[in-house]
Design an enzyme around this catalytic site. Structure first.
Site, PDB file in Angstrom:
ATOM      1  N   CYS A 227      -2.454   2.556   9.031  1.00 18.68           N
ATOM      2  CA  CYS A 227      -3.441   1.562   8.594  1.00 18.68           C
ATOM      3  C   CYS A 227      -4.574   1.415   9.593  1.00 18.68           C
ATOM      4  CB  CYS A 227      -2.787   0.198   8.427  1.00 18.68           C
ATOM      5  SG  CYS A 227      -1.402   0.176   7.314  1.00 18.68           S
TER       6      CYS A 227
ATOM      7  N   HIS B  88       0.860  -1.190   0.000  1.00 20.02           N
ATOM      8  CA  HIS B  88       0.000   0.000   0.000  1.00 20.02           C
ATOM      9  C   HIS B  88       0.898   1.243   0.000  1.00 20.02           C
ATOM     10  CE1 HIS B  88      -3.646  -2.175   1.997  1.00 20.02           C
ATOM     11  NE2 HIS B  88      -4.013  -1.804   0.788  1.00 20.02           N
TER      12      HIS B  88
HETATM   13  N1  ARG Z   1      -3.571  -7.552   6.345  1.00 20.50           N
HETATM   14  C1  ARG Z   1      -3.945  -6.337   5.720  1.00 20.50           C
HETATM   15  C2  ARG Z   1      -3.877  -6.497   4.215  1.00 20.50           C
HETATM   16  O1  ARG Z   1      -2.963  -7.117   3.772  1.00 20.50           O
HETATM   17  C3  ARG Z   1      -3.064  -5.215   6.187  1.00 20.50           C
HETATM   18  C4  ARG Z   1      -3.489  -3.876   5.694  1.00 20.50           C
HETATM   19  C5  ARG Z   1      -2.555  -2.786   6.077  1.00 20.50           C
HETATM   20  N2  ARG Z   1      -3.096  -1.515   5.787  1.00 20.50           N
HETATM   21  C6  ARG Z   1      -2.501  -0.490   5.174  1.00 20.50           C
HETATM   22  N3  ARG Z   1      -3.155   0.618   5.026  1.00 20.50           N
HETATM   23  N4  ARG Z   1      -1.305  -0.612   4.672  1.00 20.50           N
HETATM   24  O2  ARG Z   1      -4.711  -6.042   3.489  1.00 20.50           O
END
Ligand code: ARG
Length: 295
Positions: free
Chosen positions: A270, A176
């Site tokens: 997150c 992300h």
């Molecule tokens: N386990 C989640 C995923 O892989 C983690 C999300 C992390 N969020 C972020 N905004 N980077 O989707």
């Protein structure tokens, strides 16, 4: 010195009632390394308290029992006020494992006053995961590749009537944008160029007048997955070099331990979703929308 960010004073967050690692959709997740529920609850509570003590407000949503990753509230949708109208563009997640989260998040945004809700259809119209887009300069700076895609970003640009500057993410550990990019003020941002392909690495450095460039190793501490409230940066970790640059720029660094949540691949950013972004203030309105792809 850049102007202080006007957004970042109101957040949504999901209470970790059912947080666990139930599948592996990013390199941090390991089914054999489960979070401790009481430690996670304590860390989350301390993070919320820290934000509130800095003057931010936090709206809390309960977690669905069938949605172990829903604690990463950032990913639920992108909220912004457009022409006076609070609008929530719901994510349409890349991985089917997370798609049910949005079903609870959409009515929750509505209850907070985001009366205009834009619900994407998963796969149709592409993928969009909030956490991949943040206002900076003249646009929403956006990451695409691992999660969001060009079609999802195009839809977002059109829905909100904004410019989207898309950057291609290639590093699997920075899936992300919020793991590699953190707006600090109007001219400064934490940036990890190694997250992107060459053209996008150049593009992001062109976009940010005063970048705080971090290495891949520094970024993997999740130091870019931070939240900025005025001149305070709430960080999960802060390498010494990063801290001295931030302090030299006049920021105060507050480190909060959310290590249990790193097991799912996310950190402070997150776990929070900013609710106070305003189109026309935090980024310009561009009628019809526009996506600028990297060269
Ligand atoms: N386990 C989640 C995923 O892989 C983690 C999300 C992390 N969020 C972020 N905004 N980077 O989707």
């Amino acid at each position: 010195m850049g102007q202080v960010l006007q957004w970042g004073h109101r957040y949504g967050a999901v209470r970790p009632d059912h947080f666990r690692v139930a599948y592996e959709i990013n390199p941090f997740m390991d089914l054999t390394d489960q979070p401790d529920p009481s430690r996670a609850a304590e860390q989350w509570g301390a993070m919320v308290t820290t934000l509130e003590q800095l003057g931010a407000s936090v709206e809390v949503l309960a977690q669905r029992a069938d949605a172990p990753d829903m604690v990463y509230a950032m990913n639920l949708g992108f909220a912004a006020t457009v022409a006076g109208q609070p609008t929530a563009v719901m994510s349409h997640m890349r991985h089917p494992e997370r798609r049910m989260e949005v079903r609870s998040a959409a009515p929750w945004f509505a209850g907070l006053g985001f009366a205009r809700s834009v619900v994407g259809r998963d796969g149709v119209g592409g993928h969009l995961e909030a956490g991949d887009v943040f206002p900076f300069g003249d646009a929403l700076v956006a990451g695409f590749g691992p999660r969001s895609d060009e079609l999802g970003l195009k839809a977002l640009a059109v829905e909100l009537g904004v410019r989207v500057r898309a950057l291609r993410i290639v590093h699997p550990g920075m899936y992300h944008l919020d793991l590699a990019f953190c707006p600090l003020d109007s001219t400064r941002a934490i940036v990890c160029p190694d997250a992107f392909d060459d053209a996008s690495a150049r593009a992001v450095l062109d976009l940010v007048p005063d970048p705080l460039v971090v290495t891949r190793a520094e970024a993997l501490t999740m130091c870019a997955n931070s939240v900025v409230v005025g001149r305070t940066v709430v960080m999960p970790a802060c390498p010494e070099r990063v801290r001295s640059q931030l302090e030299q720029w006049g920021f105060e660094v507050v480190v909060v331990d959310v290590s249990e949540f790193h097991k799912g691949g996310g950190s402070v950013r997150c776990l929070t979703n900013p609710l106070d972004i305003v189109v026309g203030r935090d980024l310009p309105s561009v009628p019809g929308g526009q996506v600028v792809l990297p060269g």
